[in-house]
Enzyme design. Structure first.
Site, PDB file in Angstrom:
ATOM      1  N   LYS A   1       0.855  -1.198   0.000  1.00 46.34           N
ATOM      2  CA  LYS A   1       0.000   0.000   0.000  1.00 46.34           C
ATOM      3  C   LYS A   1       0.878   1.230   0.000  1.00 46.34           C
ATOM      4  O   LYS A   1       2.008   1.193   0.508  1.00 46.34           O
ATOM      5  CB  LYS A   1      -0.871   0.019   1.266  1.00 46.34           C
ATOM      6  CG  LYS A   1      -2.055   0.931   1.168  1.00 46.34           C
ATOM      7  CD  LYS A   1      -3.132   0.268   0.330  1.00 46.34           C
ATOM      8  CE  LYS A   1      -4.496   0.843   0.521  1.00 46.34           C
ATOM      9  NZ  LYS A   1      -5.509  -0.131   0.106  1.00 46.34           N
TER      10      LYS A   1
HETATM   11  N1  GLU Z   1      -7.251   0.153  -3.240  1.00 40.79           N
HETATM   12  C1  GLU Z   1      -8.011  -1.035  -3.434  1.00 40.79           C
HETATM   13  C2  GLU Z   1      -8.010  -1.893  -2.190  1.00 40.79           C
HETATM   14  O1  GLU Z   1      -7.792  -1.410  -1.113  1.00 40.79           O
HETATM   15  C3  GLU Z   1      -7.606  -1.781  -4.693  1.00 40.79           C
HETATM   16  C4  GLU Z   1      -6.183  -2.253  -4.722  1.00 40.79           C
HETATM   17  C5  GLU Z   1      -5.750  -2.805  -6.073  1.00 40.79           C
HETATM   18  O2  GLU Z   1      -6.553  -2.868  -6.982  1.00 40.79           O
HETATM   19  O3  GLU Z   1      -4.589  -3.200  -6.151  1.00 40.79           O
HETATM   20  O4  GLU Z   1      -8.297  -3.066  -2.212  1.00 40.79           O
END
Ligand code: GLU
Length: 417
Positions: A110
């Protein structure tokens, strides 16, 4: 201008608490627990850009790469003034369990940049994004770590990252997902998280001999997750009685006309002033009587006190990390069924996976194909979670963590520490 790093709530402790509970049921050793908790890499970047007025500004960005035993690390990148290392670490860890739970060949990561996009111009955001990309480009890539949209980032942000990265490594659409459809993105990706939340609700209600048609819904947040979920629920005949955004919460016990509200937000960039409906506070929203409550905004909202006042039968977590362990305990005691974030909001990363596959194979799927596969993936994960929760006599959250953690633990052990 430097935005100070805020002291975030202890999100990582909450995530590690859920991890511990599952690890103890699985009988995972202390040694392996340490490995599973520890992120592989935490990157902190100072981003210096020139603002539109010629002054220099510095921003701080993070990328936490949590675990890669099942594949390249995967997860969103958020822009928010309350981003902090602790929270990004927690969200990266959640991505590891989420991708493992839905059986994707990915690990978890993240990112976040401490900034308030409302106070920045489009070109300033572009410079921040490209400078950050430049600083992390050595450690991301289609086979290493693949960012995606998250809070306050979107297809445009991903296009900038792809562009900057491709300057150095050649044409690389698979370095990010959630791109514009006309720039190697996937049909259905933008709607995927909200649709996934709706599919989880459908499964949950069916299991309890209920249906969306005869249920009432309260949705906190009206962005990419909450707004799309509200639209999908409305299309299926569900009655959405309250939605919120930063301006407050809109309440109509007869049910809100969601398509017209979406139009209103396109024109006014806010839900405020819609059909002169009553505005209530966020606290009031969280305690409204309804069948399904969908938190789809920030994390850490269900403290003990808030959880005690919830008046819903089901909670479906569209947001990441909305429930603190003390709130979770209250929900379990009160018999409120919670579909946890790593299951309920897994639609986004699932379609991100489909996008990555299409990029690698240089082909495109139809929207029908994407949505069918999404439905199959979510329903499959949901059924495995429910089956295990019954067997272990535990909450859906604990069951979801057991499945995700079990898969990653096994991979780690097989690969060697
Ligand atoms: N931000 C989204 C999540 O928290 C999607 C992450 C992604 O598609 O890699 O799951």
């Amino acid at each position: 201008m430097v935005y100070p790093q805020q002291e975030g709530l202890m999100s990582i402790e909450a995530t590690n608490h859920y991890l511990e509970t599952a690890a103890n049921i699985l009988g995972i050793s202390e040694r392996l627990k340490t490995v599973l908790k520890t992120p592989r890499r935490i990157i902190k970047a100072e981003i210096v850009i020139e603002r539109d007025n010629g002054e220099l500004a510095t921003f701080v960005g993070y990328r936490v790469q949590h675990n890669n035993s099942l594949g390249p690390m995967k997860g969103g990148l958020r822009y928010h003034h309350e981003v902090c290392e602790n929270e990004v670490e927690s969200l990266a860890s959640l991505m590891t369990w989420k991708t493992a739970l839905v059986n994707l060949p990915f690990g978890g990561a993240k990112g976040g940049i401490i900034c308030d996009p409302r106070k920045l111009s489009e070109s300033e955001i572009e410079r921040i994004t490209k400078t950050f990309t430049d600083q992390i480009r050595d450690v991301i890539g289609p086979n290493i770590d693949i960012p995606a949209p998250d809070m306050n980032t979107n297809a445009q942000t991903m296009a900038w990252i792809m562009h900057e990265y491709s300057k150095f490594y050649g044409f690389s659409p698979g370095v990010v997902t959630g791109k514009p459809v006309y720039l190697h993105g996937s049909l259905g990706r933008e709607e995927a998280t909200g649709l996934g939340v709706t599919l989880t609700i459908e499964n949950l209600l069916n299991d309890h001999q209920r249906s969306i048609k005869d249920a009432t819904f309260v949705i906190q947040g009206f962005g990419n997750v909450g707004g799309i979920a509200a639209k999908c629920i409305h299309e299926r005949g569900g009655k959405v009685i309250c939605v919120s955004d930063v301006s407050g919460a809109l309440y109509d016990k007869k049910g809100i006309d969601i398509p017209t509200l979406i139009q209103h937000t396109h024109e006014h960039h806010s839900i405020k002033g819609f059909q002169d409906l009553e505005m209530i506070s966020n606290e009031a929203l969280l305690s409204l009587e309804c069948d399904v409550l969908v938190p789809a905004a920030l994390g850490d909202i269900f403290t003990k006190e808030v959880a005690e006042n919830v008046n819903a039968s089901f909670i479906v977590e569209g947001a990441n990390d909305p429930t603190l362990p003390e709130g979770d305990e209250i929900f379990n005691k009160r018999g409120i069924i919670v579909a946890p974030d790593i299951l309920a909001n897994s639609g986004g990363v699932t379609v991100s996976y489909f996008e990555w596959v299409q990029n690698i194979q240089r082909l495109s799927w139809t929207e029908e194909q994407v949505n069918q596969e999404l439905q199959r993936t979510i329903t499959n994960a949901y059924q495995r979670v429910v089956k295990l929760a019954k067997k272990e006599n535990c909450s859906l959250r604990t069951a979801a963590f057991i499945i995700g953690l079990g898969r990653v633990a096994k991979a780690n052990l097989t690969l060697g520490l």
